[in-house]
Motif scaffolding. Structure first.
Motif, mmCIF file in Angstrom:
data_model
loop_
_atom_site.group_PDB
_atom_site.id
_atom_site.type_symbol
_atom_site.label_atom_id
_atom_site.label_comp_id
_atom_site.label_asym_id
_atom_site.label_seq_id
_atom_site.Cartn_x
_atom_site.Cartn_y
_atom_site.Cartn_z
ATOM 1 N N VAL A 18 0.855 -1.189 0.000
ATOM 2 C CA VAL A 18 0.000 0.000 0.000
ATOM 3 C C VAL A 18 0.889 1.237 0.000
ATOM 4 C CG1 VAL A 18 -1.728 1.295 1.306
ATOM 5 C CG2 VAL A 18 -1.807 -1.193 1.279
ATOM 6 N N THR A 19 0.501 2.219 -0.784
ATOM 7 C CA THR A 19 1.162 3.518 -0.773
ATOM 8 C C THR A 19 0.133 4.550 -0.340
ATOM 9 O OG1 THR A 19 2.654 2.870 -2.544
ATOM 10 C CG2 THR A 19 2.443 5.217 -2.113
ATOM 11 N N ASP A 20 0.471 5.310 0.680
ATOM 12 C CA ASP A 20 -0.436 6.323 1.210
ATOM 13 C C ASP A 20 0.365 7.599 1.415
ATOM 14 O OD1 ASP A 20 -2.693 7.516 2.136
ATOM 15 O OD2 ASP A 20 -2.845 6.354 3.969
ATOM 16 N N GLY A 21 -0.282 8.732 1.457
ATOM 17 C CA GLY A 21 0.463 9.965 1.670
ATOM 18 C C GLY A 21 -0.450 11.174 1.744
ATOM 19 N N PHE A 22 0.167 12.334 1.671
ATOM 20 C CA PHE A 22 -0.596 13.568 1.751
ATOM 21 C C PHE A 22 0.132 14.686 1.007
ATOM 22 C CE2 PHE A 22 2.400 13.947 5.170
ATOM 23 C CZ PHE A 22 2.758 15.282 5.144
ATOM 24 N N VAL A 23 -0.632 15.691 0.660
ATOM 25 C CA VAL A 23 -0.107 16.948 0.123
ATOM 26 C C VAL A 23 -0.736 18.062 0.951
ATOM 27 C CG1 VAL A 23 -0.084 18.513 -1.837
ATOM 28 C CG2 VAL A 23 0.211 16.073 -2.213
ATOM 29 N N ALA A 24 0.089 18.970 1.446
ATOM 30 C CA ALA A 24 -0.427 20.092 2.222
ATOM 31 C C ALA A 24 0.140 21.397 1.675
ATOM 32 C CB ALA A 24 -0.038 19.943 3.691
#
Length: 114
Positions: A104-110
């Protein structure tokens, strides 16, 4: 004594040079966050559930800062925006035996804006 005189002269000339401010200033910068935590349920009243978090380390970012000086009012107004992005890779178990996993690849952009 000689060092003190050199420092004092440098400070005096530096303050005179800084007094000539421009109306606008633009600067860019980079940032590096060594570690952080994202709390999954921050509003939950149960302290155990409330304290659950995911650690996210090594976050790189970059930004821009724009400022405008108003000399007659003696104030400066600015706008600052930064771009942060991070992706995490891990495996999720499909069953209770732990034999089958799915990557699984998960992440965020802020983009915080001040």
């Amino acid at each position: 004594m000689r060092t003190i005189v050199i420092v004092l002269v440098s400070v005096i000339f530096a303050s005179n040079a800084a007094a000539q401010e421009k109306l606008y200033s633009i600067s860019t910068y980079g940032s590096y966050t060594t570690s952080s935590k994202v709390f999954i349920n921050p509003d939950n009243p149960d302290p155990i559930i409330n304290s659950q978090n995911v650690e996210i380390d090594d976050i790189f970012g970059y930004g821009i800062d724009i400022r405008r000086t108003f000399p007659s009012l003696g104030i400066m107004i600015g706008l600052n925006a930064e771009y942060l992005q991070k992706q995490l890779g891990y495996s999720v178990y499909l069953d209770s035996t732990g034999n089958a996993t799915v990557p699984v690849t998960d992440g965020f952009v802020a983009i915080p804006i001040e």
